[in-house]
Design a protein around this motif. Structure first.
Motif: not given
Length: 125
Positions: A51-61, A117-124
Motif C-alpha cells: 500500500s502507499i504509506n510512509l513505511n513502504n515508501l521509505f522501505r522500497w521507493a 518520487i513519481w516525478k523523479v521516476m517519470e523524468e528518468t
C-alpha cells in the motif's frame, strides 16, 4: 490526489517488484501460481503490491531514488508540514546536491512523497 491502480502498479514495478511464478504443490501436481515478488526476491503470495504509506515508501521507493543518483551524492528527502502558502498540507522536496529534483504538496504526507518520487521516476524514463 490518489494514484490510479495502473500508476500504483507502474510505481512499484519501477521500485523492483515483479510478477514471477511461485510453484504450489497440490498433492501430486505442482501448479505454477503467479505472485508479486519484492525487490529482495521474496514472494508476496497473500499480500500483492504494498500500500502507499510512509513505511513502504521509505522501505522500497526512497532507496530506489537514492540508487539512481550514485553513492556519495547528497540526496535529500524533506517532508515539511504547512510549507509556505500550502497551509494544512505536507510538502515533500527531493533534491540532490542542492538541486531540486521534485516537489509536491498534499494533505496526506504519504501521497505527497509518492507524487514527488513519481516525478523523479517519470523524468528518468
Amino acid at each position: 490526489m490518489k494514484p490510479t491502480k495502473e500508476q500504483i502498479k507502474e510505481f512499484w514495478e519501477w521500485c523492483g517488484f515483479v510478477v514471477k511464478p511461485n510453484v504450489v504443490s497440490l498433492g501430486t501436481i505442482d501448479w505454477p501460481d503467479y505472485v508479486w515478488h519484492d525487490p529482495e526476491g521474496s514472494p508476496r503470495p497473500d499480500r500483492g503490491l504494498p500500500s502507499i504509506n510512509l513505511n513502504n515508501l521509505f522501505r522500497w521507493a526512497v532507496p530506489r531514488v537514492t540508487s539512481m543518483h550514485g553513492v556519495g551524492r547528497r540526496l535529500q528527502v524533506k517532508i515539511v508540514s504547512s510549507w509556505g502558502e500550502s497551509d494544512g498540507e505536507y510538502g515533500v522536496e527531493i533534491s540532490n546536491m542542492g538541486k531540486r529534483l521534485s516537489i509536491f504538496f498534499d494533505k496526506n504526507p504519504a501521497l505527497a512523497l509518492f507524487w514527488a518520487i513519481w516525478k523523479v521516476m517519470e523524468e528518468t524514463k
